[in-house]
Structure formats: structure tokens, C-alpha cells
Design a protein around this motif. Structure first.
Motif, short mmCIF file in Angstrom:
data_model
loop_
_atom_site.label_atom_id
_atom_site.label_comp_id
_atom_site.label_asym_id
_atom_site.label_seq_id
_atom_site.Cartn_x
_atom_site.Cartn_y
_atom_site.Cartn_z
N ASP A 94 0.83 -1.19 0.00
CA ASP A 94 0.00 0.00 0.00
C ASP A 94 0.87 1.25 0.00
O ASP A 94 1.79 1.37 0.82
N PRO A 95 0.61 2.21 -0.91
CA PRO A 95 1.46 3.40 -0.98
C PRO A 95 1.46 4.24 0.29
O PRO A 95 2.50 4.77 0.68
N LEU A 96 0.30 4.38 0.94
CA LEU A 96 0.27 5.15 2.19
C LEU A 96 1.09 4.46 3.27
O LEU A 96 1.82 5.11 4.02
N GLY B 137 4.31 5.82 5.21
CA GLY B 137 4.33 5.81 6.68
C GLY B 137 5.56 5.10 7.22
O GLY B 137 6.21 5.58 8.16
N VAL B 138 5.92 3.99 6.60
CA VAL B 138 7.11 3.24 7.02
C VAL B 138 8.36 4.09 6.80
O VAL B 138 9.25 4.14 7.66
N GLU C 104 -2.34 4.34 9.89
CA GLU C 104 -3.73 4.15 10.32
C GLU C 104 -4.69 4.25 9.15
O GLU C 104 -5.66 3.49 9.07
N ALA C 105 -4.42 5.16 8.21
CA ALA C 105 -5.26 5.27 7.02
C ALA C 105 -5.13 4.01 6.16
O ALA C 105 -6.12 3.51 5.62
N ALA C 106 -3.93 3.50 6.03
CA ALA C 106 -3.71 2.26 5.28
C ALA C 106 -4.44 1.11 5.96
O ALA C 106 -5.05 0.27 5.29
N LEU C 107 -4.40 1.06 7.28
CA LEU C 107 -5.07 0.00 8.02
C LEU C 107 -6.58 0.07 7.82
O LEU C 107 -7.25 -0.96 7.76
N PRO D 50 -1.56 -7.57 9.60
CA PRO D 50 -0.64 -7.68 10.74
C PRO D 50 0.66 -6.90 10.56
O PRO D 50 1.21 -6.40 11.54
N ASP D 51 1.15 -6.77 9.32
CA ASP D 51 2.39 -6.01 9.12
C ASP D 51 2.16 -4.54 9.42
O ASP D 51 2.99 -3.90 10.10
N ILE D 52 1.06 -3.99 8.95
CA ILE D 52 0.76 -2.59 9.23
C ILE D 52 0.57 -2.40 10.74
O ILE D 52 1.06 -1.43 11.32
N LEU D 53 -0.10 -3.34 11.38
CA LEU D 53 -0.30 -3.25 12.83
C LEU D 53 1.02 -3.29 13.59
O LEU D 53 1.18 -2.59 14.60
N VAL D 54 1.99 -4.06 13.13
CA VAL D 54 3.30 -4.09 13.78
C VAL D 54 3.97 -2.73 13.66
O VAL D 54 4.55 -2.22 14.62
#
Length: 144
Positions: free
Chosen positions: A25-27, A31-32, A48-51, A58-62
């Protein structure tokens, strides 16, 4: 850049595991990049927007947990790790980073439980080895 982040994380935390690859995801990717630059307050809203578009990833949540942790929001970090593990109970990064946070909070038994889960999920992986070393160091530092 990812290698530098991984090395910095190992030096910065007792049980730093290698963060997952940035999501497609680009957002989330932006963010990363902001997190890698230490700009947690700017990276977190993008993650949070990507989530919101990829619920339960789970990767975004980490990464979200990582941003909260680095911003001294322990409860929010714990909640994000728990959410990642609810989606993927064997997620190596979530187990290792949550275990590391447990050690910081003096919850060694919880960290050891995460190590047991990691041993089942990935018996030979960097995350398991890093958490095992951190637990051993915590035990050693408390020995008389």
C-alpha cells in the motif's frame, strides 16, 4: 535503508526483531519511510489510514505498534500487537516486538510465552533468536 533500520533497532531495544517488509500500500509505504526517519507522529496517521483500507493487516499493525512504542504510548502499542496477533497468531515480528516490550515492562513470563510461540511458528528465524538473547540477558542481569 532497511538494513540500517534493522541494525539501529537491534542496538536500540533488548529484543529488536527485523520489521516486516513494508506493505504494498502506498500510504503504508510512506508511513514506514517516515518511521524509519524517526518521524513517528507523521508516519502513524498514514499507517492508520492504510489499516482502514486493509483492516487487520498484521504487518501494518506491527508498524503502528512500533510507532506507538517509540512515542511512549505503551498501552496503544500493546493493543496493536494484540490486534496483529489476533489476525496472525504466529506473526514473528509481532511476537518478538511484543516480547521485547513485555521485558521492558518487567513481564518476563509473558516474554517467555512469546518465545515459546515463536519457537513453534519459526524455530529458526532472526526474531526468535533475538528475543531468546534478550530474555537470557534479562535473566543474567537479574542474577546475583
Amino acid at each position: 535503508m532497511r538494513r540500517l533500520l534493522a541494525l539501529a533497532l537491534v542496538a536500540a531495544t533488548p529484543a529488536a526483531a527485523v520489521l516486516p517488509e513494508p506493505p504494498g500500500d502506498p500510504l503504508a509505504g510512506e508511513g514506514v519511510r517516515l518511521l524509519e526517519g524517526g518521524r513517528y507522529e507523521f508516519g502513524l496517521p498514514l499507517l492508520e489510514a492504510a489499516l482502514a483500507r486493509l483492516p487487520g493487516d498484521p504487518d501494518i499493525l506491527v508498524y503502528i505498534a512500533f510507532a506507538h512504542r517509540r512515542s511512549d504510548r505503551t498501552e496503544a502499542a500493546l493493543a496493536a500487537y494484540a490486534q496483529a496477533l489476533a489476525t496472525d497468531p504466529g506473526h514473528p515480528g509481532a511476537l518478538a516486538y511484543q516480547g521485547s516490550l513485555f521485558l521492558e515492562l518487567g513481564r518476563r513470563a509473558d516474554a517467555e510465552a512469546n518465545l515459546a510461540r515463536l519457537t513453534t511458528a519459526c524455530p529458526i528465524c532472526a526474531e526468535r533468536e533475538t528475543l531468546a538473547r534478550a530474555i537470557a540477558a534479562a535473566v543474567e542481569s537479574r542474577s546475583p
